[in-house]
Scaffold this motif. Structure first.
Motif, PDB file in Angstrom:
ATOM      1  N   GLU A 186      40.049  42.088  48.987  1.00  0.00           N
ATOM      2  CA  GLU A 186      40.819  40.868  49.382  1.00  0.00           C
ATOM      3  C   GLU A 186      39.966  39.732  49.526  1.00  0.00           C
ATOM      4  O   GLU A 186      38.929  39.900  49.882  1.00  0.00           O
ATOM      5  N   ASP A 187      40.593  38.588  49.487  1.00  0.00           N
ATOM      6  CA  ASP A 187      39.680  37.299  49.523  1.00  0.00           C
ATOM      7  C   ASP A 187      39.412  37.231  51.092  1.00  0.00           C
ATOM      8  O   ASP A 187      40.001  37.434  51.959  1.00  0.00           O
ATOM      9  N   PHE A 188      37.897  36.793  51.131  1.00  0.00           N
ATOM     10  CA  PHE A 188      37.406  36.768  52.341  1.00  0.00           C
ATOM     11  C   PHE A 188      36.539  35.529  52.622  1.00  0.00           C
ATOM     12  O   PHE A 188      36.211  34.773  51.657  1.00  0.00           O
ATOM     13  N   SER A 189      35.938  35.254  53.807  1.00  0.00           N
ATOM     14  CA  SER A 189      34.937  34.187  53.794  1.00  0.00           C
ATOM     15  C   SER A 189      34.331  34.441  55.140  1.00  0.00           C
ATOM     16  O   SER A 189      34.676  35.326  56.046  1.00  0.00           O
ATOM     17  N   PHE A 190      33.116  33.866  55.416  1.00  0.00           N
ATOM     18  CA  PHE A 190      32.244  33.909  56.321  1.00  0.00           C
ATOM     19  C   PHE A 190      32.290  32.414  57.355  1.00  0.00           C
ATOM     20  O   PHE A 190      32.284  31.377  56.713  1.00  0.00           O
ATOM     21  N   ASP A 191      32.370  32.802  58.556  1.00  0.00           N
ATOM     22  CA  ASP A 191      32.221  31.489  59.331  1.00  0.00           C
ATOM     23  C   ASP A 191      31.099  30.781  59.458  1.00  0.00           C
ATOM     24  O   ASP A 191      31.015  29.429  59.549  1.00  0.00           O
ATOM     25  N   ALA A 192      29.950  31.275  58.936  1.00  0.00           N
ATOM     26  CA  ALA A 192      28.533  30.826  58.988  1.00  0.00           C
ATOM     27  C   ALA A 192      27.930  31.661  57.872  1.00  0.00           C
ATOM     28  O   ALA A 192      27.739  32.948  57.927  1.00  0.00           O
ATOM     29  N   PRO A 193      26.761  30.996  57.456  1.00  0.00           N
ATOM     30  CA  PRO A 193      25.880  31.881  56.481  1.00  0.00           C
ATOM     31  C   PRO A 193      24.885  32.649  57.329  1.00  0.00           C
ATOM     32  O   PRO A 193      23.976  32.121  57.843  1.00  0.00           O
ATOM     33  N   LYS A 194      25.112  34.034  57.298  1.00  0.00           N
ATOM     34  CA  LYS A 194      24.187  35.117  57.891  1.00  0.00           C
ATOM     35  C   LYS A 194      24.189  36.181  56.976  1.00  0.00           C
ATOM     36  O   LYS A 194      25.027  36.694  56.412  1.00  0.00           O
TER      37      LYS A 194
ATOM     38  N   SER B 152      36.696  34.107  43.931  1.00  0.00           N
ATOM     39  CA  SER B 152      37.736  33.117  43.212  1.00  0.00           C
ATOM     40  C   SER B 152      37.479  31.854  43.114  1.00  0.00           C
ATOM     41  O   SER B 152      37.981  30.766  42.695  1.00  0.00           O
ATOM     42  N   GLN B 153      36.602  31.220  44.228  1.00  0.00           N
ATOM     43  CA  GLN B 153      36.380  29.942  44.102  1.00  0.00           C
ATOM     44  C   GLN B 153      34.770  29.798  45.074  1.00  0.00           C
ATOM     45  O   GLN B 153      34.378  30.738  45.775  1.00  0.00           O
ATOM     46  N   ASP B 154      34.202  28.774  44.923  1.00  0.00           N
ATOM     47  CA  ASP B 154      32.847  28.697  45.500  1.00  0.00           C
ATOM     48  C   ASP B 154      33.115  28.658  47.047  1.00  0.00           C
ATOM     49  O   ASP B 154      33.773  27.898  47.600  1.00  0.00           O
ATOM     50  N   ASP B 155      32.050  29.443  47.667  1.00  0.00           N
ATOM     51  CA  ASP B 155      32.007  29.556  49.136  1.00  0.00           C
ATOM     52  C   ASP B 155      30.695  29.763  49.402  1.00  0.00           C
ATOM     53  O   ASP B 155      29.789  30.484  49.221  1.00  0.00           O
ATOM     54  N   LYS B 156      30.070  28.666  50.031  1.00  0.00           N
ATOM     55  CA  LYS B 156      28.654  28.232  50.270  1.00  0.00           C
ATOM     56  C   LYS B 156      28.297  29.370  51.305  1.00  0.00           C
ATOM     57  O   LYS B 156      27.178  29.687  51.254  1.00  0.00           O
ATOM     58  N   ASN B 157      29.037  29.501  52.346  1.00  0.00           N
ATOM     59  CA  ASN B 157      28.613  30.676  53.382  1.00  0.00           C
ATOM     60  C   ASN B 157      28.396  31.936  52.807  1.00  0.00           C
ATOM     61  O   ASN B 157      27.366  32.502  53.025  1.00  0.00           O
ATOM     62  N   VAL B 158      29.171  32.401  51.763  1.00  0.00           N
ATOM     63  CA  VAL B 158      28.979  33.562  51.073  1.00  0.00           C
ATOM     64  C   VAL B 158      27.702  33.723  50.412  1.00  0.00           C
ATOM     65  O   VAL B 158      26.976  34.721  50.212  1.00  0.00           O
ATOM     66  N   VAL B 159      27.473  32.625  49.443  1.00  0.00           N
ATOM     67  CA  VAL B 159      26.458  32.607  48.620  1.00  0.00           C
ATOM     68  C   VAL B 159      25.104  32.600  49.370  1.00  0.00           C
ATOM     69  O   VAL B 159      24.046  33.345  49.186  1.00  0.00           O
ATOM     70  N   LEU B 160      25.202  31.591  50.496  1.00  0.00           N
ATOM     71  CA  LEU B 160      23.893  31.531  51.245  1.00  0.00           C
ATOM     72  C   LEU B 160      23.651  33.099  51.958  1.00  0.00           C
ATOM     73  O   LEU B 160      22.571  33.299  52.252  1.00  0.00           O
TER      74      LEU B 160
END
Length: 209
Positions: A127-135, A158-166
């Motif tokens: 399921e779509d998720f995100s991080f509050d900060a890049p860790k 599904s879309q660019d997420d800077k925190n997940v990438v970093l």
């Protein structure tokens, strides 16, 4: 083909998504895969290799010894390839390694790679998720929850997420991309393909055009 949707904690959410047969269930075309991977690897080459030939070597063009009577082969220049420090014969020159492929063929290759992953049951849907900060710790925790920390993984957002990438950037065997960035080489290289739930519809739309 239906696949269970997992949470970022690795738990089954009780929901399932249908993977389109037109994208994840085709008869794989190995030759299309070969051509697409060949193009990808060719495009990684810079083509800036260069060696100096005899016309480019710095040195005198004076005839270094007389033509006859020395008992050795005649020699006209110190820049000759037979001497140390001379120019190289037929050395590499800058060139462009670009290979052109039709868009339809590249689509078939990506569909084939996705179909191989589906057939081998190497696809997990999150399921779509995100991080509050890049860790990095957050991403390693995600992989541990999914029991894939010891495998090469490719996460498709599904879309660019800077925190997940970093968060994933320092991990050797973990790659993250968006739907627009998927390619045949990365799909086949990964031991486990992690698809965010929102990315599936975008993949279908991208490869169905």
């Amino acid at each position: 083909m239906k696949v269970s949707v997992l949470s970022s904690n690795g738990e089954d959410t009780g929901r399932k998504v249908e993977l389109s047969k037109d994208i994840f269930g085709i008869e794989p075309n190995d030759h299309a895969i070969y051509l697409d991977v060949k193009q990808y690897l060719a495009h990684q080459r810079q083509g800036t290799h260069k060696s100096k030939e005899r016309a480019e070597i710095t040195g005198s063009t004076r005839k270094i010894k007389k033509q006859k009577g020395t008992g050795t082969a005649r020699a006209g220049s110190i820049k000759s390839p037979v001497f140390r420090g001379g120019g190289r014969v037929f050395g590499p020159r800058p060139r462009n390694y670009t290979i052109k492929l039709n868009k339809k063929l590249k689509d078939v290759a990506r569909k084939s790679a996705l179909s191989y992953k589906a057939n081998d049951k190497e696809i997990s849907v999150l399921e779509d998720f995100s991080f509050d900060a890049p860790k990095t710790k957050s991403y390693t925790g995600l992989l541990t929850n999914l029991s894939v920390s010891d495998k090469k993984t490719l996460l498709v957002l599904s879309q660019d997420d800077k925190n997940v990438v970093l968060s994933s950037r320092n991990l050797k065997n973990a790659s993250v991309t968006t739907v627009d960035g998927i390619n045949t080489y990365d799909l086949l290289k990964a031991d486990r393909l992690l698809l965010c739930e929102g990315a599936i519809e975008k993949i279908v739309n991208l490869l169905s055009k």
